[in-house]
Design an enzyme around this catalytic site. Structure first.
Site, PDB file in Angstrom:
ATOM      1  N   ARG A  58       0.574  -1.437  -0.141  1.00  0.00           N
ATOM      2  CA  ARG A  58       0.142   0.275  -0.005  1.00  0.00           C
ATOM      3  C   ARG A  58       0.939   1.532  -0.369  1.00  0.00           C
ATOM      4  O   ARG A  58       0.663   2.244   1.113  1.00  0.00           O
ATOM      5  CB  ARG A  58      -1.012  -0.383   1.634  1.00  0.00           C
ATOM      6  CG  ARG A  58      -2.252  -0.757   1.689  1.00  0.00           C
ATOM      7  CD  ARG A  58      -3.058  -1.141   0.527  1.00  0.00           C
ATOM      8  NE  ARG A  58      -3.644  -0.676   0.301  1.00  0.00           N
ATOM      9  CZ  ARG A  58      -5.127  -0.455   0.944  1.00  0.00           C
ATOM     10  NH1 ARG A  58      -5.799  -0.844   1.408  1.00  0.00           N
ATOM     11  NH2 ARG A  58      -5.662   0.536   0.454  1.00  0.00           N
TER      12      ARG A  58
ATOM     13  N   ARG B 101      -2.266   7.456   1.224  1.00  0.00           N
ATOM     14  CA  ARG B 101      -2.936   7.878   1.942  1.00  0.00           C
ATOM     15  C   ARG B 101      -1.953   8.911   2.842  1.00  0.00           C
ATOM     16  O   ARG B 101      -1.866   9.968   3.286  1.00  0.00           O
ATOM     17  CB  ARG B 101      -4.308   7.685   2.992  1.00  0.00           C
ATOM     18  CG  ARG B 101      -5.347   7.765   1.563  1.00  0.00           C
ATOM     19  CD  ARG B 101      -6.657   6.802   2.498  1.00  0.00           C
ATOM     20  NE  ARG B 101      -5.712   5.433   2.951  1.00  0.00           N
ATOM     21  CZ  ARG B 101      -6.394   4.704   3.857  1.00  0.00           C
ATOM     22  NH1 ARG B 101      -7.633   5.235   4.211  1.00  0.00           N
ATOM     23  NH2 ARG B 101      -5.656   3.525   4.589  1.00  0.00           N
TER      24      ARG B 101
ATOM     25  N   ARG C  96      -6.843  13.586  -4.557  1.00  0.00           N
ATOM     26  CA  ARG C  96      -8.487  12.137  -3.584  1.00  0.00           C
ATOM     27  C   ARG C  96      -9.293  13.713  -3.461  1.00  0.00           C
ATOM     28  O   ARG C  96     -10.458  13.383  -3.991  1.00  0.00           O
ATOM     29  CB  ARG C  96      -7.661  11.615  -2.778  1.00  0.00           C
ATOM     30  CG  ARG C  96      -8.976  11.427  -2.139  1.00  0.00           C
ATOM     31  CD  ARG C  96      -8.591  10.319  -0.445  1.00  0.00           C
ATOM     32  NE  ARG C  96      -8.068  11.058   0.278  1.00  0.00           N
ATOM     33  CZ  ARG C  96      -8.473  10.873   1.295  1.00  0.00           C
ATOM     34  NH1 ARG C  96      -8.143   9.974   1.702  1.00  0.00           N
ATOM     35  NH2 ARG C  96      -7.599  11.772   2.321  1.00  0.00           N
TER      36      ARG C  96
ATOM     37  N   ASP D 212      -7.263  -1.269  -7.256  1.00  0.00           N
ATOM     38  CA  ASP D 212      -7.699  -1.868  -5.550  1.00  0.00           C
ATOM     39  C   ASP D 212      -8.145  -3.387  -6.075  1.00  0.00           C
ATOM     40  O   ASP D 212      -7.880  -3.620  -7.291  1.00  0.00           O
ATOM     41  CB  ASP D 212      -9.097  -1.467  -5.299  1.00  0.00           C
ATOM     42  CG  ASP D 212      -8.970  -1.094  -3.917  1.00  0.00           C
ATOM     43  OD1 ASP D 212      -8.646  -0.686  -3.417  1.00  0.00           O
ATOM     44  OD2 ASP D 212     -10.305  -2.590  -3.444  1.00  0.00           O
TER      45      ASP D 212
ATOM     46  N   TYR E 253     -15.250  -9.795   0.719  1.00  0.00           N
ATOM     47  CA  TYR E 253     -16.137  -8.750   0.583  1.00  0.00           C
ATOM     48  C   TYR E 253     -17.514  -8.859  -0.124  1.00  0.00           C
ATOM     49  O   TYR E 253     -18.246  -8.140   0.177  1.00  0.00           O
ATOM     50  CB  TYR E 253     -15.084  -8.041  -0.174  1.00  0.00           C
ATOM     51  CG  TYR E 253     -14.616  -7.072   0.365  1.00  0.00           C
ATOM     52  CD1 TYR E 253     -14.375  -6.511   1.240  1.00  0.00           C
ATOM     53  CD2 TYR E 253     -13.328  -7.653   0.377  1.00  0.00           C
ATOM     54  CE1 TYR E 253     -13.781  -5.631   2.406  1.00  0.00           C
ATOM     55  CE2 TYR E 253     -11.903  -7.191   0.719  1.00  0.00           C
ATOM     56  CZ  TYR E 253     -12.176  -6.232   2.271  1.00  0.00           C
ATOM     57  OH  TYR E 253     -11.152  -5.847   2.699  1.00  0.00           O
TER      58      TYR E 253
END
Ligand code: CP3
Length: 343
Positions: free
Chosen positions: A27, A31, A40, A76, A153
């Protein structure tokens, strides 16, 4: 094709001698990087994924700004359910949500299977563009979610601490669960092969929630599908499996078609080496939260980690994704400490 100037990652995966271990962070495009946050504010999550120019720009940020030895394509794992026709929403700060979950045979039958991977052309385009922009600086990693984690998910509809609904589905309707897992596997194989054709030098399969399963259930619901993927891809590119939390399966994983295995920080390097007997390259296993420690502590822990794993058949990485609250200079200290490692 442009020759790679830094192929440490690929050498380590092939078990070749390296002058130092390669380093990247799961990752790593995300962020904690101020430039990512700026983008973003302008574009929503899936616009960032689906616009090759944006995905490329984000993929290159950690290469340029943190100095990692590999780029991992910005995308993703949930683009696979999307390609199968399942709506996925990404709410900023809240994580993913899938409003229509999979519960019945009808739901499974309604999934798009043949050709689903064709709708992911934007990922292949992003890989090709990134490959071009990298100009051989470092290898490019493609990725996908593992079938079990994707099922989690699709059945739960959102993140979970226990994944009890996903497990209930598997334990009460095992034949259906296997049918769904196989459908995801088939698409994932074509998807990853296409990623390699588009420029990925290696691929990682993220089984983030494999550790929610008992060893026996991991063997039933996760491992066979991971191994199918590794087997199908092995002649295309080296495969890294990351079934988080499954130290109990390390021996079998080391004997699979995979070239690398990611491990988390809940196992010692000595144990991981003992279970895998140098048959596979190990990747990990720095606790991502340790990146919040003072920089001298980070450097010390990195040195200890490499001392314990050794410099060969080893890829320095975190044991899971970097968290948004990590200061950029701490991430850089982690990377620099690997690059400056001396025995
Ligand atoms: O590693 C990289 O830098 C490449 C990008 C990447 C993303 N997601 C971008 C992203 C990768 C490799 C992933 C994989 C992924 N996605 C996993 C497996 C790895 C892991 O951490 O276990 C999982 C479980 C997901 C699903 C997902 N996507 C969740 C749970 C969330 C929300 C919480 C979180 O960790 O961010 C996302 C959103 C997401 N995917 C973000 C990013 C940068 C943050 C959203 C945003 O920036 O708006």
């Amino acid at each position: 094709m442009t020759q790679l100037k830094n192929d440490l990652l690929l050498k380590a995966l092939r078990g070749e001698t390296v002058e130092r271990p390669p380093v990247w962070m799961m990752r790593q495009a995300g962020r904690y990087l101020p430039d990512y946050i700026k983008l973003r504010e302008k574009y929503d999550f899936f616009t960032r994924c689906q616009t090759p120019e944006l995905a490329t720009e984000i993929t290159l940020q950690p290469v340029d700004q943190v100095g990692v030895d590999a780029a991992i394509i910005f995308s993703d794992i949930l683009v696979i359910p999307q390609a199968m026709g399942v709506e996925v929403l990404m709410e900023e700060g809240k994580g993913p949500s899938l409003p229509k979950t999979i519960a019945t045979q009808k739901d499974i039958d309604a999934l798009i299977t043949t050709g689903a991977e064709e709708s992911l052309k934007y990922v292949y385009d992003a890989l090709s563009l990134t490959k071009k922009e990298l100009n051989g600086r470092v290898p490019l990693i493609g990725f996908a979610g593992a079938p079990w984690t994707i099922l989690c998910y699709m059945v739960e509809g959102k993140g979970s601490k226990t994944w009890d609904k996903a497990k209930q589905f598997a334990y009460t309707q095992p034949a259906r669960a296997h049918q769904l897992l196989q459908k995801i596997t088939d698409i994932t194989i074509v998807y990853l092969k296409n990623q390699v054709k588009a420029g990925a030098d290696t691929v990682q399969v993220f089984d983030s929630w494999a550790g929610s399963l008992s060893p026996a259930d991991f063997k039933l619901y996760a491992q066979p599908y991971l191994f199918q993927i590794a087997e199908a891809l092995k002649d295309d590119a080296p495969v890294i499996l990351f079934p988080k939390g499954t130290w109990h399966a390390l021996k079998e994983i080391s004997e699979s078609a995979a070239s690398g295995v990611g491990i988390d920080w809940c196992i010692t390097p000595q144990m991981a080496r003992e279970f895998t007997q140098n048959k596979i390259t190990i990747q990990g296993n720095f606790d991502p939260a340790k990146l919040l420690a003072p920089i001298p502590e980070i450097r010390k822990a990195v040195k200890e980690m490499i001392d314990a794993f050794g410099t060969q058949r080893y890829i320095a990485n975190l044991g899971h994704g970097i968290t948004p609250n990590v200061p950029v200079d701490h991430a850089r200290a982690f990377v620099d400490a690997v690059k400056e490692y001396k025995l």
